[in-house]
Design a protein around this motif. Structure first.
Motif, short mmCIF file in Angstrom:
data_model
loop_
_atom_site.label_atom_id
_atom_site.label_comp_id
_atom_site.label_asym_id
_atom_site.label_seq_id
_atom_site.Cartn_x
_atom_site.Cartn_y
_atom_site.Cartn_z
N ALA A 53 -26.12 80.48 59.12
CA ALA A 53 -25.23 79.63 59.92
C ALA A 53 -25.30 80.01 61.39
N GLN A 54 -25.33 81.30 61.69
CA GLN A 54 -25.41 81.75 63.08
C GLN A 54 -26.76 81.36 63.70
N ARG A 55 -27.84 81.57 62.96
CA ARG A 55 -29.16 81.22 63.49
C ARG A 55 -29.29 79.71 63.70
N ASN A 56 -28.73 78.93 62.80
CA ASN A 56 -28.79 77.47 62.95
C ASN A 56 -27.98 77.00 64.16
N ARG A 57 -26.90 77.63 64.45
CA ARG A 57 -26.05 77.25 65.59
C ARG A 57 -26.66 77.73 66.91
N GLY A 58 -27.09 78.98 66.93
CA GLY A 58 -27.69 79.53 68.14
C GLY A 58 -26.89 79.23 69.39
N LEU A 59 -27.58 78.81 70.43
CA LEU A 59 -26.94 78.52 71.71
C LEU A 59 -26.69 77.02 71.91
N MET A 60 -26.66 76.26 70.82
CA MET A 60 -26.38 74.82 70.91
C MET A 60 -25.05 74.57 71.61
N GLN A 61 -25.03 73.52 72.43
CA GLN A 61 -23.84 73.03 73.12
C GLN A 61 -23.32 73.96 74.22
N ARG A 62 -23.98 75.07 74.49
CA ARG A 62 -23.55 75.94 75.58
C ARG A 62 -23.97 75.32 76.90
N GLU A 63 -23.10 75.35 77.87
CA GLU A 63 -23.41 74.79 79.17
C GLU A 63 -23.97 75.83 80.14
N ASN A 64 -23.80 77.12 79.81
CA ASN A 64 -24.36 78.17 80.64
C ASN A 64 -24.47 79.46 79.84
N LEU A 65 -25.17 80.39 80.41
CA LEU A 65 -25.38 81.71 79.81
C LEU A 65 -25.41 82.69 80.96
N ALA A 66 -24.63 83.75 80.87
CA ALA A 66 -24.60 84.75 81.94
C ALA A 66 -26.01 85.30 82.17
N GLU A 67 -26.28 85.71 83.40
CA GLU A 67 -27.62 86.17 83.77
C GLU A 67 -28.06 87.40 82.96
N ASP A 68 -27.11 88.26 82.61
CA ASP A 68 -27.44 89.49 81.87
C ASP A 68 -27.06 89.37 80.40
N MET A 87 -35.08 73.09 70.51
CA MET A 87 -33.96 73.03 71.44
C MET A 87 -33.03 71.85 71.17
N TYR A 88 -32.93 71.43 69.92
CA TYR A 88 -32.04 70.34 69.54
C TYR A 88 -30.60 70.71 69.92
N ARG A 89 -29.94 69.83 70.65
CA ARG A 89 -28.56 70.00 71.09
C ARG A 89 -28.35 71.25 71.95
N THR A 90 -29.41 71.77 72.53
CA THR A 90 -29.30 72.90 73.44
C THR A 90 -29.39 72.35 74.85
N LEU A 91 -28.45 72.73 75.67
CA LEU A 91 -28.27 72.10 76.98
C LEU A 91 -28.95 72.83 78.14
N ILE A 92 -29.28 74.10 77.95
CA ILE A 92 -29.82 74.89 79.05
C ILE A 92 -31.24 75.36 78.72
#
Length: 174
Positions: A53-68, A87-92
């Motif tokens: 479940a975690q791997r399938n969700r990943g970073l989907m729908q996140r609008e940003n990710l901290a530099e570090d 990158m399905y449903r991945t915004l960045i």
């Protein structure tokens, strides 16, 4: 077999895993830890995706990710070289470094968001080598830090990343 047929089973499996998680309404949460990337002085704070479940969700729908920051995907065993990320449903835009059992990076790629509502139309980024983990960061991270294939991912020692395991010749003997 056509390229479309090769992509479809993976995309469909990921899609069904994601839809199953969403359909049950169970929020997907991640633990976090510090992770070192050889050649980068400070540890990254990564969220750990170790369940399906975690791997399938990943970073989907996140609008940003901290530099570090990043996300570390852990698998139960070696993933075949034909398996990859999309990158399905991945915004960045993201970089991904695939690593072997020793934490040695076997492939680095930059991935761009998929503009399609149909996951089968998204590009799959395959490392071309077996891997047991993958680290996603903001696009350009590895290039900015001079990280390359053959460098390693490892846990910090006393909160520090200035020595990759096995590189005693580079030790800082303060």
């Amino acid at each position: 077999m056509t390229r479309t047929h090769k992509r479809r089973p993976l995309a469909i499996a990921i899609l069904f895993g994601f839809l199953g998680t969403v359909a049950h309404g169970a929020p997907v949460t991640f633990s976090s830890k510090d992770l070192c990337v050889e050649g980068v002085a400070a540890p990254l704070e990564v969220e750990v995706a170790e369940t399906r479940a975690q791997r399938n969700r990943g970073l989907m729908q996140r609008e940003n990710l901290a530099e570090d920051a990043g996300m570390l995907f852990l698998f139960d065993g070696p993933m075949p070289k034909g398996i990859g990320f999309y990158m399905y449903r991945t915004l960045i835009p993201l970089d991904v470094a695939f690593a072997d059992t020793d934490g040695r990076i076997v492939s680095i790629m930059t991935m761009t968001p998929c503009p399609h509502d149909d996951p089968r139309r998204c590009t799959i980024y395959r490392p071309g080598r077996a891997f047991v983990s993958a680290l996603e960061t903001n696009a350009g991270f590895f290039e900015r830090h001079g990280v390359k294939k053959g460098d390693r991912l490892f846990d910090p020692v006393e909160g520090r990343c200035d020595l990759a395991p096995g590189d005693e010749s580079m030790a800082d003997n303060n």
